[in-house]
Design a protein around this motif. Structure first.
Motif, PDB file in Angstrom:
ATOM      1  N   ARG A   1      55.397  37.947  -0.054  1.00  0.00           N
ATOM      2  CA  ARG A   1      56.318  37.053   0.642  1.00  0.00           C
ATOM      3  C   ARG A   1      55.600  36.116   1.607  1.00  0.00           C
ATOM      4  N   LEU A   2      54.428  36.481   2.049  1.00  0.00           N
ATOM      5  CA  LEU A   2      53.692  35.602   2.959  1.00  0.00           C
ATOM      6  C   LEU A   2      53.445  34.226   2.324  1.00  0.00           C
ATOM      7  N   LEU A   3      53.239  34.196   1.029  1.00  0.00           N
ATOM      8  CA  LEU A   3      52.980  32.929   0.353  1.00  0.00           C
ATOM      9  C   LEU A   3      54.153  31.966   0.481  1.00  0.00           C
ATOM     10  N   GLU A   4      55.365  32.493   0.603  1.00  0.00           N
ATOM     11  CA  GLU A   4      56.532  31.624   0.732  1.00  0.00           C
ATOM     12  C   GLU A   4      56.523  30.860   2.056  1.00  0.00           C
ATOM     13  N   HIS A   5      55.788  31.375   3.013  1.00  0.00           N
ATOM     14  CA  HIS A   5      55.701  30.716   4.326  1.00  0.00           C
ATOM     15  C   HIS A   5      54.521  29.759   4.418  1.00  0.00           C
ATOM     16  N   LEU A   6      53.694  29.700   3.378  1.00  0.00           N
ATOM     17  CA  LEU A   6      52.419  29.015   3.497  1.00  0.00           C
ATOM     18  C   LEU A   6      52.230  27.951   2.434  1.00  0.00           C
TER      19      LEU A   6
ATOM     20  N   GLY B   1      42.054  34.873  -2.309  1.00  0.00           N
ATOM     21  CA  GLY B   1      41.587  33.676  -2.991  1.00  0.00           C
ATOM     22  C   GLY B   1      42.650  32.595  -3.048  1.00  0.00           C
ATOM     23  N   ASN B   2      43.886  32.999  -3.258  1.00  0.00           N
ATOM     24  CA  ASN B   2      45.002  32.047  -3.288  1.00  0.00           C
ATOM     25  C   ASN B   2      45.139  31.347  -1.948  1.00  0.00           C
ATOM     26  N   LEU B   3      45.029  32.104  -0.860  1.00  0.00           N
ATOM     27  CA  LEU B   3      45.134  31.508   0.475  1.00  0.00           C
ATOM     28  C   LEU B   3      43.998  30.526   0.733  1.00  0.00           C
ATOM     29  N   ARG B   4      42.804  30.867   0.298  1.00  0.00           N
ATOM     30  CA  ARG B   4      41.666  29.962   0.482  1.00  0.00           C
ATOM     31  C   ARG B   4      41.890  28.677  -0.310  1.00  0.00           C
ATOM     32  N   GLU B   5      42.418  28.818  -1.531  1.00  0.00           N
ATOM     33  CA  GLU B   5      42.691  27.636  -2.349  1.00  0.00           C
ATOM     34  C   GLU B   5      43.729  26.725  -1.707  1.00  0.00           C
ATOM     35  N   ARG B   6      44.649  27.312  -0.949  1.00  0.00           N
ATOM     36  CA  ARG B   6      45.669  26.520  -0.262  1.00  0.00           C
ATOM     37  C   ARG B   6      45.146  25.857   1.003  1.00  0.00           C
ATOM     38  N   GLY B   7      43.916  26.167   1.389  1.00  0.00           N
ATOM     39  CA  GLY B   7      43.303  25.500   2.515  1.00  0.00           C
ATOM     40  C   GLY B   7      43.309  26.254   3.823  1.00  0.00           C
ATOM     41  N   TYR B   8      43.649  27.545   3.790  1.00  0.00           N
ATOM     42  CA  TYR B   8      43.673  28.340   5.008  1.00  0.00           C
ATOM     43  C   TYR B   8      42.344  29.054   5.206  1.00  0.00           C
ATOM     44  N   SER B   9      41.954  29.207   6.468  1.00  0.00           N
ATOM     45  CA  SER B   9      40.815  30.077   6.756  1.00  0.00           C
ATOM     46  C   SER B   9      41.337  31.480   7.012  1.00  0.00           C
ATOM     47  N   LEU B  10      40.494  32.459   6.769  1.00  0.00           N
ATOM     48  CA  LEU B  10      40.910  33.854   6.824  1.00  0.00           C
ATOM     49  C   LEU B  10      39.975  34.640   7.728  1.00  0.00           C
ATOM     50  N   ALA B  11      40.569  35.389   8.645  1.00  0.00           N
ATOM     51  CA  ALA B  11      39.782  36.212   9.557  1.00  0.00           C
ATOM     52  C   ALA B  11      40.267  37.649   9.507  1.00  0.00           C
ATOM     53  N   ILE B  12      39.347  38.570   9.693  1.00  0.00           N
ATOM     54  CA  ILE B  12      39.679  39.972   9.874  1.00  0.00           C
ATOM     55  C   ILE B  12      39.504  40.303  11.352  1.00  0.00           C
ATOM     56  N   ALA B  13      40.498  40.973  11.922  1.00  0.00           N
ATOM     57  CA  ALA B  13      40.443  41.427  13.315  1.00  0.00           C
ATOM     58  C   ALA B  13      40.755  42.908  13.325  1.00  0.00           C
ATOM     59  N   THR B  14      39.757  43.724  13.597  1.00  0.00           N
ATOM     60  CA  THR B  14      39.876  45.164  13.418  1.00  0.00           C
ATOM     61  C   THR B  14      39.432  45.942  14.650  1.00  0.00           C
ATOM     62  N   THR B  15      39.917  47.161  14.775  1.00  0.00           N
ATOM     63  CA  THR B  15      39.489  48.047  15.853  1.00  0.00           C
ATOM     64  C   THR B  15      38.114  48.639  15.576  1.00  0.00           C
ATOM     65  N   LYS B  16      37.655  48.605  14.329  1.00  0.00           N
ATOM     66  CA  LYS B  16      36.284  48.994  14.035  1.00  0.00           C
ATOM     67  C   LYS B  16      35.322  48.144  14.868  1.00  0.00           C
ATOM     68  N   ARG B  17      34.147  48.697  15.160  1.00  0.00           N
ATOM     69  CA  ARG B  17      33.105  47.875  15.758  1.00  0.00           C
ATOM     70  C   ARG B  17      32.669  46.809  14.747  1.00  0.00           C
ATOM     71  N   THR B  18      32.218  45.664  15.248  1.00  0.00           N
ATOM     72  CA  THR B  18      31.906  44.552  14.349  1.00  0.00           C
ATOM     73  C   THR B  18      30.830  44.918  13.333  1.00  0.00           C
ATOM     74  N   ASP B  19      29.766  45.593  13.763  1.00  0.00           N
ATOM     75  CA  ASP B  19      28.705  45.915  12.818  1.00  0.00           C
ATOM     76  C   ASP B  19      29.216  46.801  11.697  1.00  0.00           C
ATOM     77  N   MET B  20      30.026  47.802  12.041  1.00  0.00           N
ATOM     78  CA  MET B  20      30.582  48.691  11.030  1.00  0.00           C
ATOM     79  C   MET B  20      31.561  47.958  10.129  1.00  0.00           C
ATOM     80  N   ALA B  21      32.401  47.124  10.721  1.00  0.00           N
ATOM     81  CA  ALA B  21      33.386  46.387   9.933  1.00  0.00           C
ATOM     82  C   ALA B  21      32.707  45.493   8.910  1.00  0.00           C
ATOM     83  N   ARG B  22      31.648  44.815   9.313  1.00  0.00           N
ATOM     84  CA  ARG B  22      30.959  43.916   8.384  1.00  0.00           C
ATOM     85  C   ARG B  22      30.248  44.679   7.286  1.00  0.00           C
ATOM     86  N   ARG B  23      29.668  45.832   7.625  1.00  0.00           N
ATOM     87  CA  ARG B  23      29.051  46.665   6.590  1.00  0.00           C
ATOM     88  C   ARG B  23      30.084  47.144   5.589  1.00  0.00           C
ATOM     89  N   PHE B  24      31.248  47.520   6.095  1.00  0.00           N
ATOM     90  CA  PHE B  24      32.318  48.016   5.233  1.00  0.00           C
ATOM     91  C   PHE B  24      32.847  46.911   4.326  1.00  0.00           C
TER      92      PHE B  24
END
Length: 213
Positions: A204-209, A94-117
């Motif tokens: 620490r990621l927030l310090e870079h963003l 939520g903090n990252l979204r408030e700062r104006g960043y978009s957020l993506a998940i990139a996973t080895t799961k299949r997309t349908d399973m990842a979205r259900r999860f």
């Protein structure tokens, strides 16, 4: 409304969500159902991050299709038994979204399973896109990251993950890389691929963003 100009890409299992116990239990289930030797949790853990087929091929190459089918039957019925977002993850996103960043998940799961999860854990609204690996090269190849960024139409900034595969994929995609040590791979192993940051949590990621609004 102009979309965010930068995207932070996250792995899912072992990075945003403490899901390894449920993954390992479902992996072991298939072998047990077939009456085969069941590997220890530690043996399975070392393979997490590879495609399911490759994981099973390590133990029973002649039974891979059957084992994968059993896993895909068992896991969706049990994938929230113990799995939970790591402490602070929901607020962090939520903090990252408030700062104006978009957020993506990139996973080895299949997309349908990842979205259900992601939906089952109540994280759908916390991210902008969930991209699984569907018939194209898996991490450490950068394909899943490229597809996530293409879906959003934005430029990638950081790849955040818990395995060497995540970090190598991020590097191959031209992103800065942030490794967390609370997931699959231990700190010493993660250090071998030289992430830009190697940390026990995400703070620490927030310090870079700074805000990009």
């Amino acid at each position: 409304m102009k979309p965010p100009s930068k995207t932070i890409v996250f792995d899912l299992d072992g990075t945003l969500v403490d899901s390894l116990p449920d993954i390992i239990a479902s992996f072991q289930y298939g072998l047990a159902r077939l009456g085969m030797p069941v590997p220890s949790e530690a043996e399975v853990r070392t393979l997490i991050g590879h495609p399911l087929e490759a994981m099973y091929a390590h133990f029973a190459p002649e039974q891979v299709p059957t084992l994968c089918a059993l896993y895909r039957e068992h896991y969706p019925r049990n994938f929230t038994t113990r799995s939970r977002p790591y402490p602070g993850v929901v607020d962090f996103l939520g903090n990252l979204r408030e700062r104006g960043y978009s957020l993506a998940i990139a996973t080895t799961k299949r997309t349908d399973m990842a979205r259900r999860f992601v939906e089952a854990l109540g994280l759908t609204s916390a991210v902008d896109h969930v991209q699984g690996t569907d018939g194209f090269p898996h991490k450490p190849a950068p394909d899943v990251i490229h597809r996530a960024l293409a879906a959003l139409g934005t430029e990638g900034l950081w790849m955040v993950g818990d395995t060497t595969h995540d970090i190598l994929a991020g590097k191959a995609a031209g992103l800065r890389t942030y490794a967390v040590t609370w997931g699959t791979h231990e700190e010493a192993l993660l250090a071998t691929v030289a992430p830009d940051e190697l940390q026990p949590n995400l703070s620490r990621l927030l310090e870079h963003l700074p805000s990009c609004r």
